[in-house]
Design a protein around this motif. Structure first.
Motif, short mmCIF file in Angstrom:
data_model
loop_
_atom_site.label_atom_id
_atom_site.label_comp_id
_atom_site.label_asym_id
_atom_site.label_seq_id
_atom_site.Cartn_x
_atom_site.Cartn_y
_atom_site.Cartn_z
N ASN A 65 -4.39 41.64 -8.27
CA ASN A 65 -3.35 42.11 -8.90
C ASN A 65 -2.90 42.89 -7.62
OD1 ASN A 65 -1.47 43.65 -10.51
ND2 ASN A 65 -1.47 41.61 -11.30
N GLU A 77 0.81 44.32 -6.26
CA GLU A 77 2.76 44.76 -6.19
C GLU A 77 3.08 44.64 -5.20
OE1 GLU A 77 5.64 47.52 -8.95
OE2 GLU A 77 3.37 48.15 -9.48
N VAL A 123 5.53 42.12 -13.72
CA VAL A 123 5.44 43.75 -13.06
C VAL A 123 6.88 42.62 -11.47
CG1 VAL A 123 3.93 45.55 -13.04
CG2 VAL A 123 4.03 42.89 -10.92
N GLU A 124 7.68 43.52 -11.02
CA GLU A 124 8.83 42.92 -10.19
C GLU A 124 7.65 42.74 -8.55
OE1 GLU A 124 13.02 44.17 -8.06
OE2 GLU A 124 12.16 44.87 -9.50
N ASN A 125 7.82 41.86 -7.85
CA ASN A 125 6.97 41.22 -7.14
C ASN A 125 5.70 41.52 -6.95
OD1 ASN A 125 9.93 40.64 -5.96
ND2 ASN A 125 9.49 43.46 -4.97
N GLY A 126 5.07 40.43 -7.85
CA GLY A 126 3.66 40.97 -8.68
C GLY A 126 2.86 39.81 -8.21
N ASP A 139 2.93 37.34 -10.39
CA ASP A 139 2.77 37.65 -12.11
C ASP A 139 4.09 38.46 -12.55
OD1 ASP A 139 2.79 39.77 -14.11
OD2 ASP A 139 1.33 41.14 -12.41
N ARG A 161 0.89 48.72 -4.93
CA ARG A 161 -0.42 48.88 -5.63
C ARG A 161 -1.56 47.30 -6.27
NH1 ARG A 161 -0.64 48.98 -11.38
NH2 ARG A 161 -2.66 50.68 -12.46
#
Length: 343
Positions: A247, A249, A303-306, A300, A150
């Protein structure tokens, strides 16, 4: 023997930039022709240390021309690009007219160079939207490494994206503010001087603007249809250079340090990311440059893996003219096009 290249829309901002970049990069052209509407016929434009007289697009014979860099607007491209392509001249179109046609490749050379081979269906290749071009240059190497799920992007787009009229309006409104004259909005829906406008292009049924939809649709077409993309496009009082807060993800883990190393070694990318005052790039510094600059790379934690990125490029160059010339170079370097004179 070199190629014969026509630049349609040669009197506009992007057309003039195309001529400049063809000369700067030493494109193997024996002849370059400047084209525009009949009202511009006879106007002189610069090509390196030469001066070209503009010829009329609607009376020009493309049968001996190899490549046409088209920057005359979507309506003109819809009318003329198929006719030009039918004469065996490859059109590299800068408008949105052909970007979403399944038979027309949409190409950023650093991202999907192989797609250029699809030009033979219509002899048209589409240049992406200016804000999408710089975005996918930054996303591609990261997607290859960790698979993007995303993307949330907010664009801060300069007035040159709206052409000469947009640049003139920012100048005239800024002057009016300083001398206390009335501020008139003609090109933009609201005052642009010392202001920002969260509206580029027309509104769609879901509340998005067409500019925001373009970023989504073009990213999916060039990078991966499975990526979810959402965008807010904003016009800002900057003359040249688009900026983007991005941003991302990912499916797989990726650290800011890994992203920094990947982007440093990726084509078209230039990382300027010092965590100190001034250790980042602004549109003022990117103006006149070819690279897509990436700064403010950080993780970031919401979130996971951001990851978060700041992406800046000259919209008249990488976002338009440079990318078109790079596509023409692809055709030549991969020997996909034989010069008609040589034939």
């Amino acid at each position: 023997m070199g190629y014969k290249v026509a630049v349609a829309g040669a009197t506009g901002n992007v057309g003039r930039e195309m001529l400049s970049i063809l000369d700067e990069r030493g494109f193997p052209a024996d002849e370059v022709v400047a084209l525009a509407s009949r009202r511009s016929q006879g106007t002189e434009v610069a090509f390196g240390d030469k001066t070209l007289k503009v010829q009329a697009l609607d009376t020009y014979d493309f049968s001996t021309t190899d490549i046409c860099l088209m920057s005359a607007g979507g309506d003109i491209s819809k009318q003329w690009s198929p006719k030009i392509g039918a004469q065996g001249c490859v059109v590299i179109d800068n408008s949105s007219a052909w970007r979403y046609d399944a038979e027309v490749p949409l190409v950023v050379p650093e991202v999907n160079a192989e797609a250029v081979r699809g030009f033979t269906k219509k002899y048209i290749i589409a240049n992406p939207n200016c804000s999408t071009a710089q975005l996918v240059v930054a996303l591609k190497p990261l997607h290859d490494h960790a698979t993007i799920k995303r993307v949330v992007v907010s664009t801060y787009q300069s007035v040159s994206g709206a052409g000469k009229e947009g640049m003139d309006e920012l100048f005239s409104q800024s002057r009016a503010v300083f001398v206390s004259d009335p501020v008139e909005a003609k090109k933009f829906t609201k005052r642009i001087a010392f202001n920002v406008i969260p509206h580029i292009d027309t509104f769609m049924e879901d509340g998005s603007t067409k500019e925001e939809w373009k970023v989504m649709a073009e990213t999916k077409k060039m990078l991966d249809p499975k990526i979810k993309v959402t965008c807010t496009a904003v016009r800002v009082p900057v003359f040249i250079g688009h900026s983007e807060a991005v941003n991302i993800e990912f499916e797989k883990p990726i650290t800011a340090e890994e992203a920094r190393d990947i982007l440093r070694s990726s084509p078209g990318c230039l990382v300027v990311d010092k965590r100190e005052n001034g250790g980042y790039i602004t549109p003022h510094e990117a103006a006149g440059e070819d690279a897509t600059y990436i700064s403010r790379i950080r993780e970031d934690i919401t979130v996971e893996n951001g990851l978060n990125l700041w992406v800046v490029a000259d919209n008249l160059r990488k976002g338009a003219a440079l990318n078109a010339v790079q596509i023409a170079e692809l055709l030549v370097n991969r020997k996909l096009l034989g010069a008609k004179k040589a034939a």
